[in-house]
Write a protein that holds these residues in place. Structure first.
Motif, PDB file in Angstrom:
ATOM      1  N   PHE A  62       0.842  -1.201   0.000  1.00 33.45           N
ATOM      2  CA  PHE A  62       0.000   0.000   0.000  1.00 33.45           C
ATOM      3  C   PHE A  62       0.873   1.246   0.000  1.00 33.45           C
ATOM      4  CE2 PHE A  62      -2.107  -3.524   1.987  1.00 33.45           C
ATOM      5  CZ  PHE A  62      -3.388  -3.507   1.444  1.00 33.45           C
ATOM      6  N   VAL A  63       0.461   2.241  -0.783  1.00 29.31           N
ATOM      7  CA  VAL A  63       1.142   3.537  -0.784  1.00 29.31           C
ATOM      8  C   VAL A  63       0.114   4.589  -0.383  1.00 29.31           C
ATOM      9  CG1 VAL A  63       2.303   5.293  -2.192  1.00 29.31           C
ATOM     10  CG2 VAL A  63       2.840   2.874  -2.530  1.00 29.31           C
ATOM     11  N   LYS A  86       3.007  -6.498   5.616  1.00 32.43           N
ATOM     12  CA  LYS A  86       3.116  -5.992   4.245  1.00 32.43           C
ATOM     13  C   LYS A  86       3.565  -4.537   4.300  1.00 32.43           C
ATOM     14  CE  LYS A  86      -0.461  -9.006   2.327  1.00 32.43           C
ATOM     15  NZ  LYS A  86      -1.712  -9.097   1.538  1.00 32.43           N
ATOM     16  N   PRO A  87       4.113  -4.014   3.196  1.00 34.63           N
ATOM     17  CA  PRO A  87       4.547  -2.609   3.218  1.00 34.63           C
ATOM     18  C   PRO A  87       3.380  -1.619   3.153  1.00 34.63           C
ATOM     19  CG  PRO A  87       5.010  -3.610   1.083  1.00 34.63           C
ATOM     20  CD  PRO A  87       4.461  -4.697   1.940  1.00 34.63           C
ATOM     21  N   VAL A  88       3.460  -0.605   4.007  1.00 40.12           N
ATOM     22  CA  VAL A  88       2.565   0.560   3.923  1.00 40.12           C
ATOM     23  C   VAL A  88       3.497   1.764   3.847  1.00 40.12           C
ATOM     24  CG1 VAL A  88       0.816   1.954   5.104  1.00 40.12           C
ATOM     25  CG2 VAL A  88       0.698  -0.547   5.233  1.00 40.12           C
ATOM     26  N   ILE A  89       3.601   2.350   2.659  1.00 38.01           N
ATOM     27  CA  ILE A  89       4.569   3.423   2.422  1.00 38.01           C
ATOM     28  C   ILE A  89       3.864   4.761   2.304  1.00 38.01           C
ATOM     29  CG2 ILE A  89       6.498   4.212   0.986  1.00 38.01           C
ATOM     30  CD1 ILE A  89       7.002   1.352   1.993  1.00 38.01           C
ATOM     31  N   GLU A 148       6.504  -3.204   7.157  1.00 44.08           N
ATOM     32  CA  GLU A 148       6.240  -2.208   8.204  1.00 44.08           C
ATOM     33  C   GLU A 148       5.718  -0.932   7.556  1.00 44.08           C
ATOM     34  OE1 GLU A 148       9.863  -0.223   9.872  1.00 44.08           O
ATOM     35  OE2 GLU A 148      10.947  -1.805   8.787  1.00 44.08           O
ATOM     36  N   VAL A 149       5.402   0.057   8.383  1.00 39.25           N
ATOM     37  CA  VAL A 149       4.985   1.366   7.879  1.00 39.25           C
ATOM     38  C   VAL A 149       6.237   2.204   7.652  1.00 39.25           C
ATOM     39  CG1 VAL A 149       3.667   3.474   8.354  1.00 39.25           C
ATOM     40  CG2 VAL A 149       2.754   1.262   9.082  1.00 39.25           C
ATOM     41  N   GLY A 150       6.457   2.594   6.395  1.00 38.95           N
ATOM     42  CA  GLY A 150       7.610   3.417   6.048  1.00 38.95           C
ATOM     43  C   GLY A 150       7.186   4.790   5.558  1.00 38.95           C
TER      44      GLY A 150
END
Length: 342
Positions: free
Chosen positions: A86-87, A111-114, A152-154
């Motif tokens: 997710f972006v 999962k990535p949350v950017i 992680e949340v980036g």
């Protein structure tokens, strides 16, 4: 590492990145994210599928509040099994607060949350929006042996991916608007993407996403300054219903040693107000008891914020206060790292 067959969801909440300049009138108007590939053909080289979820009413990041955090988290919750990453497109002013909040809300995230945004609109001649958007999508799609690389949340801005809950905005004009003073980079974007694997958060295997949606908003941030008066402090701690305070102290956690000051804090703690000590320095850590000026704070049971950012401290406090735990457990939970924020 590849991006093939990854599915990425863009969540547009608002902010400069979603604006485009009409060169005939000079006015800014909303970017049509439905025409994403037409506007930014470079995205077709990424080998991943991109979908867009736009908020009906876009939010200026100055208006961002916990209600909006829940709305972002609910989109991720609903679409979690349908996408690999997710972006979140967000205004830069409060992005560090939102990234910190989401890192605590998305319990069991794997999962990535950017989060990303820009200093100039996407249609501007010298915009930073295109690079921020393209690389954020690439990072959200990045996989190794079928597994997401970032879990992680980036926060991605100007060639750097940071841990979201470690960031703070430091510049309103430069493209390098953010810094992570107490934690190293996760990824650096140059000719190649350089992933610092040793810095990435490693969630427990086989976790299930649970989204926390409650916030205690009867909290405040108090910044110490030379000349602060008893009247101001007493009035501040007399705010009706106040549950928690992030106290920004000097240096490594130091505060005045005047008896009136310490007595005011003791009374506040006696009323059940949780006080967290964070440093107002842009980098470094609180080390309570290092100097006499912080020994008294340690003795009275003030919570040690260690090297947490103010943005992370206030959002963590808002969530922990809603967990209905004992004051002692609150202190233990606050001082330990939940998602790499300390």
């Amino acid at each position: 590492m590849e991006t093939n067959n990854s599915k990425v969801l863009l969540i547009y909440t608002g902010g400069t990145i979603g604006m485009i300049k009409d060169y005939q009138t000079g006015a800014l108007r909303a970017f049509e994210f439905d025409n994403l590939y037409k506007r930014i053909p470079e995205l077709s080289h990424l080998d991943c599928q991109i979908s867009v979820h736009s908020f009906e009413k876009v939010i200026d990041s100055s208006d961002m509040n916990p209600r909006h955090w829940v709305a972002i988290a609910e989109v991720i919750e609903k679409e979690y099994t349908n996408y690999d990453g997710f972006v979140v497109l967000h205004g830069s002013d409060t992005m560090s607060y939102s990234a910190s909040a989401l890192s605590f809300m998305l319990e069991g995230l794997s999962k990535p949350v950017i989060f990303t945004g820009s200093q100039l609109p996407i249609g501007d001649l010298r915009t930073d929006a295109k690079e921020n958007l393209i690389t954020s999508i690439q990072l959200a799609a990045l996989k190794e042996e079928g597994q997401s690389v970032i879990r992680e949340v980036g926060l991605y801005f100007e060639y750097k991916l940071y841990r979201g809950n470690r960031t703070t905005k430091v510049n309103a004009e430069r493209f390098q608007a953010f810094t992570s003073p107490n934690y190293p980079l996760l990824v650096e974007s140059g000719v190649h993407l350089k992933v610092m694997k040793e810095n990435l958060f490693k969630p427990k295997p086989h976790t299930i996403l649970k989204v926390w949606k409650e916030f205690e908003q009867k909290v405040a941030i108090l910044k110490m300054f030379p000349g602060i008066t008893p009247q101001l402090l007493n009035a501040f701690f007399s705010i009706e219903g106040l549950k928690g305070v992030v106290l920004e102290t000097y240096g490594s956690g130091n505060a005045p040693t005047d008896e009136w000051f310490l007595e005011c804090l003791r009374k506040a703690i006696g009323k059940g107000i949780h006080i967290v000590n964070v440093t107002q320095c842009s980098g470094g850590s609180v080390i309570m008891g290092k100097y006499a000026a912080s020994e008294a704070l340690k003795t009275m049971g003030i919570i040690d914020g260690k090297d947490i950012t103010t943005e992370s401290a206030i959002t963590k406090m808002m969530i922990l206060l809603k967990k209905n735990i004992s004051p002692n457990l609150f202190k233990i939970k606050f001082e330990e790292s939940i998602v790499g924020e300390v």
